[in-house]
Write an enzyme that holds these catalytic residues in place. Structure first.
Site, PDB file in Angstrom:
ATOM      1  N   GLU A  72     138.031 -26.654 -43.945  1.00 50.59           N
ATOM      2  CA  GLU A  72     139.055 -25.596 -43.981  1.00 50.59           C
ATOM      3  C   GLU A  72     140.213 -25.955 -43.058  1.00 50.59           C
ATOM      4  O   GLU A  72     140.939 -25.110 -42.586  1.00 50.59           O
ATOM      5  CB  GLU A  72     138.444 -24.238 -43.611  1.00 50.59           C
ATOM      6  CG  GLU A  72     137.990 -24.084 -42.170  1.00 50.59           C
ATOM      7  CD  GLU A  72     136.532 -24.468 -41.920  1.00 50.59           C
ATOM      8  OE1 GLU A  72     136.006 -25.334 -42.665  1.00 50.59           O
ATOM      9  OE2 GLU A  72     135.940 -23.916 -40.973  1.00 50.59           O
ATOM     10  N   ASP A 111     143.663 -24.389 -39.051  1.00 48.01           N
ATOM     11  CA  ASP A 111     142.260 -24.132 -39.384  1.00 48.01           C
ATOM     12  C   ASP A 111     142.097 -22.656 -39.766  1.00 48.01           C
ATOM     13  O   ASP A 111     142.493 -21.763 -39.009  1.00 48.01           O
ATOM     14  CB  ASP A 111     141.377 -24.475 -38.170  1.00 48.01           C
ATOM     15  CG  ASP A 111     139.903 -24.366 -38.483  1.00 48.01           C
ATOM     16  OD1 ASP A 111     139.292 -25.376 -38.867  1.00 48.01           O
ATOM     17  OD2 ASP A 111     139.359 -23.244 -38.348  1.00 48.01           O
ATOM     18  N   ASN A 119     132.806 -17.622 -46.451  1.00 50.82           N
ATOM     19  CA  ASN A 119     131.930 -18.214 -47.458  1.00 50.82           C
ATOM     20  C   ASN A 119     130.595 -17.477 -47.536  1.00 50.82           C
ATOM     21  O   ASN A 119     130.075 -17.244 -48.618  1.00 50.82           O
ATOM     22  CB  ASN A 119     131.668 -19.696 -47.129  1.00 50.82           C
ATOM     23  CG  ASN A 119     132.685 -20.617 -47.802  1.00 50.82           C
ATOM     24  OD1 ASN A 119     133.269 -20.271 -48.818  1.00 50.82           O
ATOM     25  ND2 ASN A 119     132.897 -21.784 -47.219  1.00 50.82           N
ATOM     26  N   HIS A 154     130.849 -19.401 -52.252  1.00 46.63           N
ATOM     27  CA  HIS A 154     131.657 -20.628 -52.189  1.00 46.63           C
ATOM     28  C   HIS A 154     132.793 -20.667 -53.193  1.00 46.63           C
ATOM     29  O   HIS A 154     133.819 -21.273 -52.947  1.00 46.63           O
ATOM     30  CB  HIS A 154     130.759 -21.859 -52.338  1.00 46.63           C
ATOM     31  CG  HIS A 154     129.992 -22.151 -51.086  1.00 46.63           C
ATOM     32  ND1 HIS A 154     130.499 -22.927 -50.074  1.00 46.63           N
ATOM     33  CD2 HIS A 154     128.786 -21.709 -50.655  1.00 46.63           C
ATOM     34  CE1 HIS A 154     129.629 -22.979 -49.085  1.00 46.63           C
ATOM     35  NE2 HIS A 154     128.576 -22.241 -49.408  1.00 46.63           N
ATOM     36  N   ASP A 167     136.531 -21.476 -52.249  1.00 46.53           N
ATOM     37  CA  ASP A 167     137.404 -22.491 -52.855  1.00 46.53           C
ATOM     38  C   ASP A 167     138.747 -21.884 -53.261  1.00 46.53           C
ATOM     39  O   ASP A 167     139.805 -22.471 -53.051  1.00 46.53           O
ATOM     40  CB  ASP A 167     136.741 -23.089 -54.110  1.00 46.53           C
ATOM     41  CG  ASP A 167     135.619 -24.053 -53.762  1.00 46.53           C
ATOM     42  OD1 ASP A 167     135.444 -24.341 -52.547  1.00 46.53           O
ATOM     43  OD2 ASP A 167     134.920 -24.517 -54.682  1.00 46.53           O
TER      44      ASP A 167
END
Ligand SMILES: [Mg+2]
Length: 310
Positions: free
Chosen positions: A226, A182, A190, A195, A199
């Protein structure tokens, strides 16, 4: 890496055809017809055909029905019963038209029939049609099983693979490990960078994980936002922890700036679980344990590996 990078080779790569016939002359005729457009393989009996299918994963098998010991029907039945070879297209090649035979062939999962003596135009057209269908199916299949953002396997594929690998490990009595990963402080990332950057970060992390896994049997999937998960067959706890540490290091080595993280760059935490699969346990237990270990890794300050053998 994105999905397009993965699916392009599927379209450009030459198709593979396995010709199975107990008469070498028949193999020769089909070989001459197709060797310029396809990569050709040959088998003269059923056992050999099945072994080659498992090993080479041809797109199509041109399968003679009348063979001693193991008939083409038996071969087809075995191919369709094994998930590893079930998607290979089987075209039966038979000496004479017989409706009962054809019905049986289609019921066993064949996609088409070719009659001897071989008519080059009909045979080429039938094989080409089936080849195109096979490639389209493969393509849809791979898209359905890949995560569109990162190009690694998606959760659906993971949920198909783990039970299969679990069963395999039960049979071979070998240890099985999973690593749950994680990205640390990803929500902050973010919020801070947007965002699109988020990504991009996930793509880089996915790539770092998949390049760290060296063996062909190792498997990585995007598990959630994530979160990533790796399956490491035939790997004891120590080996899996070592691999997880390599992943943690590889992610930090990307040096993706993250000023809201206590490390000032993007890091990842890993929870490892290892088990010798047996019938009184389920694969779900393995995931739960890895998840708990991931929680411990987060409690221990993140950017670390925690593991447990069941
Ligand atoms: Mg024959």
């Amino acid at each position: 890496m994105d999905v397009a990078d993965i699916i392009v080779p599927l379209e450009t790569e030459r198709g593979k055809i396995l010709v199975v016939d107990d008469q070498p002359l028949n193999i020769k005729i089909l070989h001459q017809l197709f060797h310029e457009d396809y990569e050709m393989f040959m088998a003269t009996n059923g056992q050999q055909a099945i072994a080659l299918c498992q090993k080479l994963q041809p797109d199509l098998v041109l399968l003679d029905i009348e063979m001693p010991i193991m008939s083409g029907y038996d071969v087809c039945q075995q191919l369709k019963a094994d998930p590893l070879t079930a998607n290979i297209g089987v075209i039966f090649v038979t000496a004479h038209f017989d409706e009962v035979q054809e019905v049986k062939g289609f019921q066993l999962g064949a996609v088409d029939f070719i009659h001897k003596p071989i008519n080059p135009i009909i045979t080429t057209a039938r094989v080409k049609n089936q080849f195109i269908l096979k490639r389209q199916t493969d393509l849809l299949h791979s898209i359905a099983l890949l995560d569109s953002l990162t190009g690694v396997a998606n959760r659906r594929q993971f949920e198909q693979r783990l039970p299969e690998i679990w069963k395999h490990s039960c049979r071979t009595q070998s240890p099985l490990s999973v690593v749950m990963l994680d990205v640390d402080f990803f929500k902050h990332f973010n919020d801070r960078y947007g965002h699109q950057e988020g990504d991009r970060c996930l793509r880089l992390v996915a790539k770092a994980i998949s390049t760290t896994l060296k063996r062909a049997v190792d498997f990585v999937a995007r598990y959630g936002g994530e979160e990533f998960i790796c399956i490491l067959p035939d790997t004891p706890l120590l080996g899996a922890e070592h691999m997880a540490q390599n992943i943690v290091d590889a992610v930090q080595a990307l040096h993706i700036k993250h000023i809201d993280s206590s490390f000032n760059e993007v890091t990842i935490s890993a929870g490892v679980a290892c088990v010798q699969p047996r019938s009184d346990l389920t694969w779900q237990t393995l995931i739960e344990t890895a998840d708990q270990q991931l929680y411990v890794a987060k409690q221990n300050g993140r950017n670390v590996v925690c593991g447990l053998a069941l």
